[in-house]
Enzyme design. Structure first.
Site, PDB file in Angstrom:
ATOM      1  N   GLU A 190      34.187  53.611  45.835  1.00  0.00           N
ATOM      2  CA  GLU A 190      33.178  54.671  46.011  1.00  0.00           C
ATOM      3  C   GLU A 190      33.701  56.025  45.550  1.00  0.00           C
ATOM      4  OE1 GLU A 190      31.801  54.144  50.066  1.00  0.00           O
ATOM      5  OE2 GLU A 190      30.326  52.694  49.387  1.00  0.00           O
ATOM      6  N   GLU A 196      29.476  45.375  47.810  1.00  0.00           N
ATOM      7  CA  GLU A 196      29.234  45.638  49.240  1.00  0.00           C
ATOM      8  C   GLU A 196      27.731  45.626  49.466  1.00  0.00           C
ATOM      9  OE1 GLU A 196      31.062  48.986  51.222  1.00  0.00           O
ATOM     10  OE2 GLU A 196      32.869  48.838  49.986  1.00  0.00           O
TER      11      GLU A 196
HETATM   12  C1  BG6 Z   1      31.156  51.857  52.341  1.00  0.00           C
HETATM   13  C2  BG6 Z   1      32.664  51.699  52.419  1.00  0.00           C
HETATM   14  O1  BG6 Z   1      30.895  53.198  52.257  1.00  0.00           O
HETATM   15  O2  BG6 Z   1      30.407  51.477  53.433  1.00  0.00           O
HETATM   16  C3  BG6 Z   1      33.156  50.723  53.467  1.00  0.00           C
HETATM   17  O3  BG6 Z   1      33.185  51.334  51.162  1.00  0.00           O
HETATM   18  C4  BG6 Z   1      32.318  50.847  54.713  1.00  0.00           C
HETATM   19  O4  BG6 Z   1      34.514  50.941  53.674  1.00  0.00           O
HETATM   20  C5  BG6 Z   1      30.879  50.521  54.362  1.00  0.00           C
HETATM   21  O5  BG6 Z   1      32.744  50.061  55.784  1.00  0.00           O
HETATM   22  C6  BG6 Z   1      29.937  50.506  55.544  1.00  0.00           C
HETATM   23  O6  BG6 Z   1      30.024  51.707  56.222  1.00  0.00           O
HETATM   24  P1  BG6 Z   1      30.314  51.776  57.774  1.00  0.00           P
HETATM   25  O7  BG6 Z   1      30.496  53.212  58.031  1.00  0.00           O
HETATM   26  O8  BG6 Z   1      29.131  51.206  58.440  1.00  0.00           O
HETATM   27  O9  BG6 Z   1      31.539  50.980  58.004  1.00  0.00           O
END
Ligand code: BG6
Length: 474
Positions: free
Chosen positions: A175, A376
């Protein structure tokens, strides 16, 4: 629905959210080791010293450091073709400046990769996922200093040489476009200003931040160049957080606002990493914000030669933007926005939008025409264990709808090569630093109050995803 035969189905994690093993294997401190736990209502705090009375979730996380064999065996049981994970830079170079790498750290990842290979799982490795060695923050203010570019390249060439027979897919910075926001100072760039009062709204010097981001672009491009030299078969990718934006109204002003926000937040980093040059539309933005970046001819050459091979991104949600005041605000992954009345939100207020994923896939592919990978995508929710089982129908529903739209985008011609959902196993949430926001297909018995013995439970979504992979998405 037709997914390619060799489609990389899998899951993704980040070292600082799963590994634990804080004081083991000669590891040095990472920036993420200095961020305390929090919750939806309690903000995380960054502390320069590790304080005895505070809880730092990355120190134990879900103890993948000791459970990796069991965890990867479970991923294999789901039929994973790929596992996206990250290497902790400070396991390899504890301070970031050593001449020789730390053998124990290298050995740990050898073990992890061997385990993946044993089951035919392709590792997809992120080189930095929000965890620069802490020493580099203290000494150089992270990527503010050009010396850190060299140190990063030393680290990446070291792991490329070590794992060149085991890993083909790499990602430079997680990111990276987080650095277009003040919050990206710490986690992407390694900058912390003592005038910061609130970790979530850090003191921000935009000129410094964008100059440091320029150094990150150079570090990434040099890494790509070195990687291709070490093994021409390597595929090295970018990673952009995608929070697709819609105009809240049909006013032309809203459309223009979305275009501008989209350019700065999504397109800028993507364009530099994929096309190898700074885009024209950033000029007025830099001028307006008194940002002046020194870009030498040598820099330009590096950026051009270090273009990525594929584009990866995270996608959880979409948001709206408008010039109008008074609209309800919605929470978000990095970027908060205006609520969309057509969408439902998760318990953490992230708006769920599977159709938006199809739109986003087209938008990105149309812009770059290189292979895409979703690295993701998933749902953070509160899970209940009942009689040793977790009936997470909401997660199954979330994944089903997103996978369907992915399939449609492929049918419509998008070259999507893989999907590593977030996450195969419960992890510590990045924004809130809590376990309560669970993403996993596998439950980990660990709670924010310190209870739990870390045993793993297969959730209903585990069996669901296993079947998805078995049937190649049908
Ligand atoms: C992304 C990151 O921004 O979102 C992850 O790359 C992160 O590391 C994921 O875990 C989900 O966000 P969160 O804050 O719900 O863990």
């Amino acid at each position: 629905m037709i997914f390619p035969e060799n489609f990389l189905w899998g899951g993704a994690t980040a070292a600082n959210q799963v590994e634990g093993g804080y004081a083991e294997g000669n590891k040095g401190d990472s920036i993420s080791d200095h961020i305390t736990g929090g919750s939806r209502t309690v903000k995380r705090i960054f502390t320069k010293e590790i304080q005895k009375d505070k809880y730092y979730p990355s120190h134990t996380a879900v103890d993948f450091y000791h459970h990796y064999k069991e965890d990867i065996q479970l991923f294999a049981e789901m039929g994973f073709k790929a596992y996206r994970m990250s290497i902790t830079w400070s396991r390899i170079f504890p301070l970031g400046i050593e001449d020789e790498p730390n053998e124990e750290g290298l050995q740990f990842y050898d073990n992890v990769f061997n385990e993946c290979i044993k089951y035919g799982i392709e590792p997809v490795v992120t080189l930095m996922h929000f965890d620069m060695p802490y020493y580099l923050l203290e000494t150089y203010q992270g990527f503010t200093d050009k010396k850190v570019i060299d140190l990063f390249v030393k680290y990446t060439t070291c792991v490329f040489n070590r794992y060149k027979e085991k890993v083909k897919y790499w990602i430079t910075f997680n990111e990276i476009n987080f650095a277009t926001l003040p919050m990206g100072n710490l986690e992407v760039l390694g900058i912390y200003d003592d005038r910061t009062v609130d970790y979530c709204e850090p003191y921000d010097d935009m000129n410094k931040r964008y100059n440091a981001l320029h150094n990150v672009f150079l570090a990434s491009a040099r890494t790509v160049i070195e990687g291709h030299r070490i093994n021409p078969d390597f595929r090295i990718g970018s990673m952009i957080a995608n929070v697709t934006l819609y105009p809240r109204t049909c006013a032309p002003e809203d459309m223009l606002l979305v275009k501008d926000m989209d350019n700065v937040f999504h397109n800028f980093c993507g364009d530099v990493q994929v096309k190898g040059e700074y885009p024209y539309y950033m000029e007025p933005y830099f001028k307006e914000n008194n940002i002046s970046i020194t870009i030498t001819e040598a820099d330009k050459k590096i950026l051009k030669e270090g273009c990525v091979d594929y584009y990866t991104f995270s996608y959880y949600m979409t948001n709206c933007a408008t010039v109008e005041n008074g609209h309800e605000i919605s929470a978000g992954n990095l970027l908060a926005g205006v609520k969309n009345p057509h969408l439902q939100a998760s318990e953490w207020g992230w708006q769920v939008d599977p159709l938006g994923l199809r739109y986003t896939l087209h938008k990105i592919y149309d812009r770059y025409h290189i292979p895409l990978m979703i690295v993701e995508n998933g749902l953070g929710a509160v899970d209940q264990v009942e009689d040793g089982k977790v009936h997470d129908t909401y997660r199954i529903e979330y994944l089903t709808h997103h996978i369907k739209e992915m399939g449609k985008a492929i049918e419509e011609g998008v070259n999507l090569i893989g999907y590593t959902m977030w996450t195969p196993i419960d992890i510590v949430s990045s924004s809130t630093g809590e376990m309560a926001k669970r993403y996993g297909l596998i439950y980990v018995d660990k709670n924010d109050d310190g209870t739990g013995d870390y045993h793993r439970i297969k959730k209903d979504s585990f069996y669901f995803y296993r079947d998805v992979i078995k049937n190649n998405g049908i």
